[in-house]
Write an enzyme that holds these catalytic residues in place. Structure first.
Site, PDB file in Angstrom:
ATOM      1  N   SER A  28       0.871  -1.164   0.000  1.00 32.24           N
ATOM      2  CA  SER A  28       0.000   0.000   0.000  1.00 32.24           C
ATOM      3  C   SER A  28       0.912   1.220   0.000  1.00 32.24           C
ATOM      4  O   SER A  28       1.678   1.412   0.927  1.00 32.24           O
ATOM      5  CB  SER A  28      -0.889   0.012   1.236  1.00 32.24           C
ATOM      6  OG  SER A  28      -1.548   1.248   1.328  1.00 32.24           O
ATOM      7  N   ARG A  29       0.828   2.013  -1.062  1.00 33.62           N
ATOM      8  CA  ARG A  29       1.835   3.059  -1.224  1.00 33.62           C
ATOM      9  C   ARG A  29       1.542   4.339  -0.474  1.00 33.62           C
ATOM     10  O   ARG A  29       2.410   5.159  -0.315  1.00 33.62           O
ATOM     11  CB  ARG A  29       2.027   3.369  -2.712  1.00 33.62           C
ATOM     12  CG  ARG A  29       2.661   2.209  -3.410  1.00 33.62           C
ATOM     13  CD  ARG A  29       3.088   2.535  -4.815  1.00 33.62           C
ATOM     14  NE  ARG A  29       3.284   1.280  -5.509  1.00 33.62           N
ATOM     15  CZ  ARG A  29       2.433   0.762  -6.378  1.00 33.62           C
ATOM     16  NH1 ARG A  29       1.354   1.429  -6.700  1.00 33.62           N
ATOM     17  NH2 ARG A  29       2.666  -0.390  -6.931  1.00 33.62           N
TER      18      ARG A  29
END
Ligand code: ATP
Ligand code: MG
Length: 579
Positions: free
Chosen positions: A442-443
């Site tokens: 999850s950036r």
């Protein structure tokens, strides 16, 4: 009055069927205007609440609210300039007003079939514009060529004949929107399909809409909790983020989306689930499940099922997104799920091939990247000046044999802010949700995690990675030293804690408690099979005996060492009693 002489039929677009007397009035009005018999056909349309629109060939009489206001405003400004006594004149004008016609283009159908029509003679038609065919059937312009336009049709094409007339509307395809859609099941045209009566719309939104620009946005920094421990701890999702759920068929992709919806109960988030190309029966069952969980109170289902024509499946996610934008623009938080975009791409591919576009990689047309990028870019966290609403998007993509490097998966991976990769191997081992920790990411979510959760998560990802490595190396060796054995037990315990039943989301505080216990190595002495049962018992014990701890976890900015120790002590106290 200019008009085509061969036209003897007028279409009346209105929400309610006109009475016989009203119908007679229309016929009389038209016969007077055109000096011949013209029949009027009513077409049900929610586009003109409180008004109507009458179309006679290329003439349009707009008695919708906007049309009325526009024409009245001109008259009134004229009157205000030229008369002292405006009020009686105004009254007279309102009563004696007849709508004036706006000229429209007319084209002719060249070919029709497979949900596609080609039309000639519409020189000024624009991409995305709605066209009207025989019997009021609607279509949308998808392809502009030199002498003709290609058009997708939104209903059965059977009454349309080659050579019949087509009218431009000057409007782009849209969907009625409003608060009353919450709790309903609709098709991508905004029509209810749940037999709970008509839906009163507030506004009408175009289905294609440019994404909010940089100025209108702010960074993603509020969590959208899924209630799934494996996701909230390691791949947290923020409001306004786009997180892909990807995996082979039957790996629990839909389950994650539905769990996330159920977890939004009481959190003031509107959920929209867009089903594309799924079986109608599974959607019906899903709606039932959501209703039983009380989740339909804040959820809208947009369904384009497998039996719907490709054009309907194609517009479904855009229509759903427009609905989401309505709520976002009103300052609300929205969660939208596209289940799934692989089927969406397939629908688009068949349309494109029928429209004679040249096929590229995997027979998809060249603009298939744009197909999804323009959709997913519409997810946003608006800045406070723009109301602060948000759209969080969870697109779903199905892979074949875990191949994430196929065309559609790579495209969407590159558009989204991370992906949750579900693996069928894990799923069949019973590790559900089957999140592959190594390939998921999850950036942006880390910024959106609560500080307590961030601290509680600690080295979880790293520990799991080490465990996986060690598991491979120790698979064949028989005598292991104690520290390795312990390390393996610890890793197995972590994996077990991440297992979670469907429809049983954890609260934020529960997740913190479980993480602190698991990372505090409390589960090492417990037999693997019992870990899920024990963790449930621990949570119940906390609920019963130490409700203050949950409040403190929720209230505290960060997880203090003191609080962590208290959690560990309470859990150990229970485990000691349990023996
Ligand atoms: P499809 O490719 O058919 O869309 P999918 O990947 O969306 O499948 P789901 O329909 O969500 O998968 O789940 C497949 C099956 O696994 C369902 O029967 C579901 O009830 C079950 N399942 C999913 N998640 C869990 C879970 N966490 N625990 C137990 N069962 C689960
Ligand atoms: Mg599914």
């Amino acid at each position: 009055m200019s008009n085509y002489n061969n036209i003897s039929k007028a279409y009346l677009y209105a929400e309610k069927e006109p009475t016989a007397a009203q119908m007679e009035g229309f016929v009389k009005f038209l016969s007077g205007k055109y000096e011949r018999e013209i029949s009027v056909q009513w077409v049900k349309s929610r586009e003109f609440p409180g008004g109507f629109r009458l179309e006679v060939g290329n003439d349009v009489y707009d008695w919708s609210k906007e049309g009325k206001f526009e024409q009245l405003r001109e008259k009134l400004s004229y009157l205000a300039k030229h008369s002292d006594d405006v009020i009686p004149l105004m009254k007279e004008t309102v009563h004696s007003w007849t709508p004036s016609a706006i000229a429209r283009e007319v084209g002719t159908v060249l070919t029709v079939g497979d949900g596609i029509a080609t039309v000639e003679g519409l020189e000024n038609a624009t991409y995305g514009e709605i066209l009207i065919f025989t019997d009021g059937i609607r279509g949308m312009v998808m392809e502009l060529r030199r002498d003709e336009v290609g058009c997708i049709l939104f209903s059965e094409e059977s009454p349309i004949l080659e050579g019949s007339s087509v009218y431009r509307t000057g409007k782009t395809a849209g969907i009625p929107v409003g608060d009353n859609f919450v709790g309903r099941v609709i098709n991508p045209l905004g029509e209810p399909i749940d037999e709970r009566g008509p839906i009163e719309a507030k506004e009408y939104y175009s289905i294609e809409h440019p994404a909010p620009g940089i100025i209108a946005r702010q960074s993603v920094n509020r969590p959208l909790e899924t209630g799934i421990l494996a996701i909230d701890s390691m791949f947290p999702i923020g409001r306004g983020q786009r997180e892909l759920i990807i995996g082979d068929r039957q790996t629990g992709k839909t389950a994650i989306a539905l769990d996330t919806i159920t977890n939004q109960k009481g959190k003031d988030v509107i959920c929209i689930y867009v089903a594309i190309g799924q079986k109608a029966s599974s959607i019906a069952q899903m709606v039932n499940n959501l209703r039983n969980k009380g989740a339909m109170d804040y959820t809208i289902i947009v369904n384009a099922s497998a039996s719907d024509a490709a054009p309907i499946q194609y517009i479904a996610p855009y229509a759903g997104c427009s609905l989401a934008e309505y709520f976002m623009n009103n300052g609300q938080d929205v969660l939208i799920i596209y289940d799934d975009l692989s089927k969406h791409a397939i629908a688009y591919r068949s349309l494109s091939l029928l429209l004679d576009r040249s096929p590229g990689r995997e027979a998809y047309p060249g603009d298939v990247f744009y197909l999804h990028s323009r959709l997913l870019e519409r997810a946003a966290q608006l800045s406070d000046e723009y109301g602060g609403g948000s759209i969080t998007a969870l697109p779903i993509v199905e892979t074949q044999a875990g191949d994430v490097s196929a065309y559609i998966p790579t495209n969407i991976i590159s558009i989204t802010d991370g992906q949750i990769f579900l693996e069928s191997g894990l799923f069949f081992e019973g590790q559900r949700p089957a999140v592959n920790v190594g390939l998921s990411v999850s950036r942006v979510g880390g910024d959106a995690q609560t500080k307590a959760m961030k601290k509680a998560t600690g080295t979880l990802r790293l520990d799991l990675a080490q465990f996986r490595e060690m598991e491979v190396f120790t698979q064949f060796s028989s005598d292991l030293d104690d520290s390795t054995k312990n390390q393996l037990l610890y890793g197995k315990g972590l994996m077990r804690v991440l297992r979670q039943k469907q429809y049983s989301p954890y609260s934020g505080a529960e997740e913190v408690i479980l993480l602190v216990c698991a990372l505090g190595r409390l589960f090492i002495p417990i037999p693997e099979k019992e870990i899920n049962k024990v963790s449930e018992e621990i949570l119940n014990y906390f609920k019963k005996n130490r409700p203050d701890l949950s409040d403190r976890i929720n209230g505290s900015d960060t997880l203090s060492d003191e609080l962590r120790k208290e959690i560990i002590d309470t859990a150990s106290e229970y485990l000691a009693k349990r023996k």
